[in-house]
Design a protein around this motif. Structure first.
Motif, PDB file in Angstrom:
ATOM      1  N   GLN A  72      50.556  68.291   5.512  1.00 25.61           N
ATOM      2  CA  GLN A  72      49.418  67.929   4.681  1.00 25.61           C
ATOM      3  C   GLN A  72      49.436  68.847   3.426  1.00 25.61           C
ATOM      4  O   GLN A  72      49.301  68.591   2.342  1.00 25.61           O
ATOM      5  N   GLN A  80      46.826  60.114  20.052  1.00 26.10           N
ATOM      6  CA  GLN A  80      45.140  59.096  20.702  1.00 26.10           C
ATOM      7  C   GLN A  80      45.094  58.272  22.185  1.00 26.10           C
ATOM      8  O   GLN A  80      44.002  58.648  23.288  1.00 26.10           O
ATOM      9  N   SER A  97      45.603  60.921  24.920  1.00 27.47           N
ATOM     10  CA  SER A  97      44.573  61.690  25.156  1.00 27.47           C
ATOM     11  C   SER A  97      43.168  60.558  25.990  1.00 27.47           C
ATOM     12  O   SER A  97      42.459  61.247  26.607  1.00 27.47           O
ATOM     13  N   LEU A 118      41.428  51.589  19.698  1.00 29.72           N
ATOM     14  CA  LEU A 118      42.223  52.382  18.552  1.00 29.72           C
ATOM     15  C   LEU A 118      43.421  52.211  18.309  1.00 29.72           C
ATOM     16  O   LEU A 118      44.308  51.863  16.809  1.00 29.72           O
ATOM     17  N   ARG A 126      40.556  58.188   9.820  1.00 35.34           N
ATOM     18  CA  ARG A 126      41.845  58.855  10.992  1.00 35.34           C
ATOM     19  C   ARG A 126      42.012  59.280  10.379  1.00 35.34           C
ATOM     20  O   ARG A 126      43.100  59.926   9.721  1.00 35.34           O
ATOM     21  N   LEU A 127      43.224  59.252  11.510  1.00 36.65           N
ATOM     22  CA  LEU A 127      45.155  60.475  11.038  1.00 36.65           C
ATOM     23  C   LEU A 127      45.178  59.964   9.989  1.00 36.65           C
ATOM     24  O   LEU A 127      45.854  60.457   8.794  1.00 36.65           O
ATOM     25  N   LEU A 158      43.467  60.492   6.488  1.00 43.15           N
ATOM     26  CA  LEU A 158      42.656  61.325   6.683  1.00 43.15           C
ATOM     27  C   LEU A 158      43.210  61.984   5.106  1.00 43.15           C
ATOM     28  O   LEU A 158      41.944  62.737   4.150  1.00 43.15           O
ATOM     29  N   THR A 159      44.082  61.303   4.504  1.00 48.05           N
ATOM     30  CA  THR A 159      44.827  62.199   3.004  1.00 48.05           C
ATOM     31  C   THR A 159      43.621  61.225   1.871  1.00 48.05           C
ATOM     32  O   THR A 159      43.315  62.145   0.600  1.00 48.05           O
ATOM     33  N   TYR A 179      40.365  61.044   2.969  1.00 54.29           N
ATOM     34  CA  TYR A 179      39.651  61.944   2.758  1.00 54.29           C
ATOM     35  C   TYR A 179      38.137  60.503   2.358  1.00 54.29           C
ATOM     36  O   TYR A 179      38.002  59.705   3.083  1.00 54.29           O
ATOM     37  N   THR A 212      37.831  64.664  17.425  1.00 51.95           N
ATOM     38  CA  THR A 212      38.164  64.598  16.316  1.00 51.95           C
ATOM     39  C   THR A 212      40.400  65.217  16.027  1.00 51.95           C
ATOM     40  O   THR A 212      40.289  64.611  15.201  1.00 51.95           O
ATOM     41  N   ARG A 225      41.745  63.000  18.704  1.00 51.47           N
ATOM     42  CA  ARG A 225      41.876  60.852  18.569  1.00 51.47           C
ATOM     43  C   ARG A 225      42.237  61.166  17.081  1.00 51.47           C
ATOM     44  O   ARG A 225      42.044  60.118  16.343  1.00 51.47           O
ATOM     45  N   HIS A 226      41.814  62.085  16.722  1.00 48.20           N
ATOM     46  CA  HIS A 226      42.198  61.670  14.684  1.00 48.20           C
ATOM     47  C   HIS A 226      40.838  60.627  14.499  1.00 48.20           C
ATOM     48  O   HIS A 226      41.237  60.599  13.209  1.00 48.20           O
ATOM     49  N   LEU A 227      39.446  61.367  15.237  1.00 44.48           N
ATOM     50  CA  LEU A 227      38.379  60.080  15.066  1.00 44.48           C
ATOM     51  C   LEU A 227      38.031  60.556  13.982  1.00 44.48           C
ATOM     52  O   LEU A 227      36.700  61.790  14.842  1.00 44.48           O
ATOM     53  N   TYR A 228      38.408  60.634  13.096  1.00 46.77           N
ATOM     54  CA  TYR A 228      37.122  62.166  12.233  1.00 46.77           C
ATOM     55  C   TYR A 228      36.093  62.204  11.550  1.00 46.77           C
ATOM     56  O   TYR A 228      34.652  62.531  11.557  1.00 46.77           O
ATOM     57  N   ILE A 279      35.880  70.101   9.725  1.00 51.24           N
ATOM     58  CA  ILE A 279      36.618  68.629   8.770  1.00 51.24           C
ATOM     59  C   ILE A 279      36.667  69.777   7.478  1.00 51.24           C
ATOM     60  O   ILE A 279      37.516  69.500   6.923  1.00 51.24           O
ATOM     61  N   MET A 315      40.151  70.251   4.679  1.00 51.83           N
ATOM     62  CA  MET A 315      40.130  69.489   3.711  1.00 51.83           C
ATOM     63  C   MET A 315      39.526  70.480   2.004  1.00 51.83           C
ATOM     64  O   MET A 315      40.650  69.829   1.738  1.00 51.83           O
TER      65      MET A 315
END
Lengths: 490, 325, 297
Positions: free
Chosen positions: A133, A445, A448, A487, B52-53, B56-57, B59, B284, B287-290, C141, C145
């Motif tokens: 990123q 995921q 996990s 998911l 999510r993942l 995310l970009t 945001y 978070t 699972r990247h579930l922000y 987060i 960011m």
């Protein structure tokens, strides 16, 4: 008076701030260049600013002669390209093993310098994500096989062209299960190249098996004969448990259970898009696995252990068999003074067998690591050279044996060093029947979720003193399936 | 207070008068906004988004889902949930409350006993005070590591003491898996937190005037009565502070110890001992579930505010006396 | 005491003696109890130190309390294996810088809050307490960011750098430290400053030359608190890719095949405790004095 006082205070404050900034700026470099300038103890490596902070020290103690050569080489060649390489702690002496490969690569490719950095598994994913990123990071990076699709989907990995894959020997030259992990379902091409394979099998004590008058082909043939074998061994050797495997407190929770699921005829996902690990067959497999604890065929505290402690229990002779990988071979061949098991009864009698076949077949888990080139890499050609070097025969044979893993290429696997080794050959045979995670971005995921529910299942098992019904297993796996389907957007 | 003027001048004049005060607090205000409040506002908004993942970009430009996550949790509270994402969060909430309760009770009780023992005249008092404080300098992630070794069922220090040395129990206890996991976590936390509570209480005890005790003794009060009617009431302000710290640390804590104690970094302590912060962190970063993680964090904050409210009602009187002194 | 002459006094002193004896015994019993608790508190640390000299095998098997032989080389192996000096130095730099900046800023703000009843003081106090009620997971987060955005657009390296970590920790610990500091300043009599100001000193001079020296124990307590907490921070350092000790130490444990080196982990843990323990021992007298002063208010 007042003004001057205030000014001097401000001045001193500013000075302090500057000092602080300076101090912090010193250590600002992501690769920790501070360490290089500050580790006076490792004087041998302190000279070039490009010297990798991470690996220098062990390399110096292990092979001082080897480190000298490459440090001199770039001095003569000022137009050197520096490649950053991120790798994880592979094997017992990770930094030394990596440095050996880098030294060999640098000797063969003057003008390219490799700057390695070791990441721990716990932080690696996060760091790579930030690198992707943030657009700034290493050129070449080690990826756990299950991570490849995630980062590929994020668009952070530079795909390998067909020409490049051909140059590496073609996709057929790699172990099939390993090659699968380089893909991202729905997109053509490979996003990483298999580096080494981590294949799971059953390690056991040949001497105890022989005493019991059993033949390995019979003893580990299927679930029934396997359980019978464990019981027989325990009866004959009161101090030795039948088997040991980690419970919840480990990274390998889903891997260990998945082999029971596959061998029972189940699948983890169907069509890579829907949870299937709660099918009746899969439940039967996991229940069978849990039964080993319930029927007291394991060491008593096996569920609280992690893989490393399980390995140690085997090394200590407390268990007849364990679920493990090829790394025990290097344990058995390393002298005791260096932390190995050489000359112990266990080491002399170490043998491997494939997992007992279930009603659905005889499969094993194949994981390991791949090498990827990040899109942000300014020198992809040189980076490819490094990948090519590390996946070529010479490096494959040396590196995988140093870290106790299996080569990822068929050529290296068929090399006599590996193929005619009675221990390694079991893994090669097992790898042919290898299965692995699905090449989808969501796998991390899913993993996990699986770890959570299967881990909690071990809690249930421990809490109920081992009596576990297939209903309880079903409850756990159904719960996991609901979450996984959520998911996956089902 | 000293600088406060006698009459009430205009706001602007009062502000000008205190220009030095504003200069002094300026850095803190900036830091509070940069590191706490602006990110918090972003976090609040984030809890309404499907981040999510893959998104995310984007945001804050990620798809808006409103109060979806909150609704999910509230519905699950009422009717239960099939998804382990949500039921796991509820389960972690229960564990966290239990964890907070036990850590506080144990820390305060033991801390009180220890402080009373230290608040006597004896020769090695100085050394004792220092030694008692030692666990406090042990970082929490090291605490987790140490207790991982201590709790092992076979060969761990705890069972060695209980079974081999003292013989209190016959069978070694399993700590790191199964129902005892939570207590394994509680005891490690108490061990680390006890010194601080002890020293704070000791400090308060030392400023209680001795003549109070002497007068009580003349009146025939026994030790227990003296503690009940003199020591305890005067300790109330510090107890209030310690309880508040304890509640915050209990609800927001446990991550470092759990990460190191269970499974060398997997940070999943099982359903018996999974706490909210580790659970949210897992949702978070694994699972990247922000968005969901942010919503859970907000709910956690609300839970804390409820506890702080209760705390305020219980300790209101002692806070007032403290403020008056 | 026991050498009284008349009968009456002998009887009385006997009673007194009995009373004293009882007191003495009770007191020794308390001593014993205290000793026991201290032993229990120290046992884990002793266990850790002893463990750092064991072999990996002894550790994973958990066989004996004492090592079979003392492996002092664990420390050098540990130091080299993960290039511990990098993490150690980073942690020292970050924590020192944070402590320094926080202590200075917190002193100023804490003083302002303790001494001036300025408009907005109430809101400011509330804000400070408010920061303590926000869970870290809520603003982690956004911070990540934001830092990423600053890095990508303004090219200020806040991610993965000691500078970024220092900025973060300063912001992190400033409010709570200032709250601690405030209570110390409140215990210092105002008369001294007023006297100084009557003698012609400015408010600032009074603060700098009169109050600050008196606030020594409070400053030290705050500094120790900040240093310890920063030394201990794992979650944010991990997400922001800062290479501090809590992050680095995890290289000793890992997935299968990478061998969990518990003996090295123990050695590293001992080394991690050392600087803070050392600092603590050097400053503990003033620290406890500071805590005492702070607790009164």
């Amino acid at each position: 008076m007042l003004r001057s006082m205030q000014r001097s205070f401000r001045g001193s404050l500013a000075l302090l701030l500057c000092l602080t900034l300076l101090l912090s700026a010193c250590g600002a470099n992501e690769t920790g260049s501070t360490a290089t300038s500050a580790t006076g103890g490792n004087a041998a490596q302190a000279e070039p600013t490009k010297a990798p902070a991470n690996t220098e020290a062990p390399a110096a103690t292990a092979a001082p002669a080897a480190t000298e050569a490459p440090t001199e080489a770039p001095d003569s060649n000022t137009a050197a390209v520096t490649l950053k390489l991120w790798h994880m702690p592979n094997g017992a002496a990770p930094a030394e093993a990596m440095q050996k490969e880098i030294d060999a690569f640098e000797a063969a490719n003057p003008g390219i310098k490799v700057e390695p950095e070791m990441l721990d598994w716990g932080a690696a994913f996060q760091r790579i994500q930030t690198a992707v990123q943030g657009g700034e990071g290493p050129c070449v990076v080690q990826l756990g096989t299950t991570w490849n699709p995630t980062f590929a989907a994020m668009g952070g990995l530079r795909p390998f062209s067909d020409a490049e894959i051909t140059e590496l020997g073609g996709s057929d030259s790699f172990v099939d299960a390993s090659w699968e992990t380089t893909q991202l379902i729905g997109q053509p091409g490979a996003f990483s190249i298999p580096w080494f394979a981590d294949v799971r099998a059953l390690a056991y004590r040949a001497d105890l098996l022989e005493q019991a008058g059993l033949k390995p082909e019979e003893a580990f043939k299927d679930w029934d004969s396997f359980e019978q074998t464990l019981k027989t061994i325990q009866e004959q050797n009161p101090d030795v448990a039948g088997i040991a495997f980690p419970g919840r407190n480990d990274w390998n929770v889903w891997q260990n259970s998945s082999m029971w699921i596959w061998n029972a005829g189940g699948e983890l996902l169907s069509n890579d898009s829907e949870a299937a690990f709660n099918s009746d067959k899969a439940i039967a497999g996991v229940t069978e696995f849990a039964k080993l604890y319930g029927e007291k065929m394991t060491i008593t505290n096996t569920l609280e252990l992690n893989s490393s402690q399980v390995d140690a229990a085997f090394g200590d002779g407390r268990t007849f068999s364990i679920i493990t990988g090829p790394w025990l071979i290097s344990n058995a061949r390393t002298p005791e003074a260096d932390g190995g098991w050489a000359n112990r009864t266990v080491a002399d009698n170490l043998a491997y067998a494939q997992f007992p076949a279930g009603p659905g077949g005889q499969y094993t888990f194949v994981g390991g690591s791949n090498l990827a080139i990040l899109k942000s890499c300014p020198n992809p050609e040189e980076a490819f050279k490094l990948v090519k070097f590390l996946t070529a025969n010479e490096s494959q044979l040396r590196y995988t044996q140093n870290i106790g893993m299996l080569p990822a290429t068929k050529t290296a696997q068929s090399d006599p060093q590996i193929a005619s080794d009675p221990l390694y050959s079991v893994f090669i045979a097992a790898a042919a029947n290898g299965k692995t995670s699905a090449s989808i971005a969501e796998w991390g995921q899913i993993e996990s979720v699986l770890n959570e529910q299967l881990g909690s299942l071990w809690d249930d098992v421990a809490g109920t003193d081992g009596v576990i019904t297939s209903d309880k297993v079903k409850e756990r796996l159904d719960k996991a399936a609901t979450t996984v389907d959520e998911l996956l957007g089902n | 207070m000293a600088a406060s003027p006698h009459s009430k001048p205009s706001l602007w004049r009062r502000m000008k008068q205190h220009s030095l005060a504003y200069k002094f607090i300026a850095p803190t205000v900036v830091a509070m906004f940069l590191i706490h409040f602006i990110p918090m506002v972003q976090g609040l908004y984030l809890s309404l988004l499907d981040v999510r993942l893959t998104t995310l970009t984007l945001y804050l430009k990620a798809p808006f889902v409103g109060f979806k996550y909150y609704r999910e949790v509230i519905l699950a509270l009422l009717f239960g949930s099939d998804s382990s994402r949500i039921s796991g969060m509820l389960n972690a909430t229960g564990n966290t409350i239990e964890y907070t309760f036990w850590t506080n009770v144990a820390t305060l009780t033991l801390g009180m006993i220890l402080a009373l023992l230290l608040n006597r005249k004896f020769r090695w008092r100085g050394i004792a005070r220092t030694l008692v404080l030692l666990p406090w300098v042990v970082p929490t992630f090291v605490t987790g590591t140490i207790f991982n070794f201590i709790w092992l069922q076979q060969g761990g220090l705890a069972n060695r003491i209980l079974v081999d040395w003292l013989g209190i129990i016959d069978q070694p206890i399993t700590w790191l898996i199964g129902p005892n996991s939570l207590y394994a976590l509680v005891i490690a936390t108490v061990w680390r937190g006890l010194p601080f509570a002890t020293i704070m209480m000791l400090a308060s005890m030392q400023v209680i005037p001795l003549d109070l005790y002497e007068a009580a003794e003349l009146d025939g009060a026994n030790g227990l009565q003296r503690f009940r009617y003199i020591t305890l009431p005067l300790l109330k302000p510090i107890l209030a502070t310690l309880v508040l710290f304890g509640v915050i640390n209990g609800l927001y804590g446990g991550y470092n110890i759990a990460v190191q104690m269970f499974g060398g970094g997997t940070a999943f302590a099982g359903e018996y001992a999974d706490l909210l912060v580790p659970a949210i962190t897992r949702q978070t970063w694994e699972r990247h579930l922000y968005g969901f993680g942010a919503a859970s964090s907000v709910l956690l904050m609300i839970l804390l505010l409820v506890f702080v409210g209760i705390w305020y009602r219980v300790f209101r009187s002692s806070l007032r006396t403290e403020g008056g002194s | 005491m026991g050498i009284s002459v008349t009968e009456r006094t002998t009887a009385k002193s006997l009673r007194v003696d009995q009373h004293r004896l009882r007191r003495f015994l009770v007191s020794r019993a308390y001593d014993l109890l205290l000793l026991l608790i201290i032993a229990l508190l120290l046992l884990p640390i002793i266990f850790l130190i002893i463990g750092s000299f064991k072999t990996r095998q002894e550790f994973t098997v958990g066989s004996a309390f004492w090592p079979q032989s003392w492996h002092f080389e664990n420390y050098s192996v540990m130091w080299q294996r993960v290039n511990f000096s990098k993490y150690f130095l980073n942690s020292i730099i970050i924590c020192s810088a944070t402590t320094l900046v926080v202590t200075i800023l917190a002193s100023m703000s804490g003083y302002a809050l303790a001494r001036f009843r300025f408009p907005g003081a109430g809101a400011f106090s509330l804000g400070i307490l408010g920061t303590q009620l926000i869970p870290g997971t809520l603003f982690l987060i956004p911070l990540y960011m934001t830092f990423l955005w600053i890095k990508n657009t303004l090219h200020i390296p806040l991610i993965g750098t000691n500078f970024g970590a220092t900025v973060l920790y300063v912001g992190f610990f400033l409010p709570i430290s200032l709250w601690i500091q405030r209570s110390f300043f409140a215990t210092i009599p105002v008369d001294l400053e007023e006297q100084a100001m009557v003698d012609g000193a400015t408010r600032f001079q009074a603060f700098w030359y009169i109050v600050m020296p008196l606030a020594g124990p409070g400053v030290i307590s705050t500094a120790i608190f900040v240093f310890l907490t920063a030394w201990d921070e794992l979650l944010f350092a991990w997400v922001l890719n800062v290479q501090t000790i809590p992050v680095g130490i995890r290289q000793f444990t890992g997935v299968a095949g990478s061998e969990q080196r518990y003996e090295l982990l123990s050695a590293a843990s001992v080394v991690i405790i050392l600087p803070v323990a050392l600092m603590f021992f050097l400053l503990q007298k003033r620290f406890i004095a500071g805590l005492t002063a702070g607790a009164v208010k």
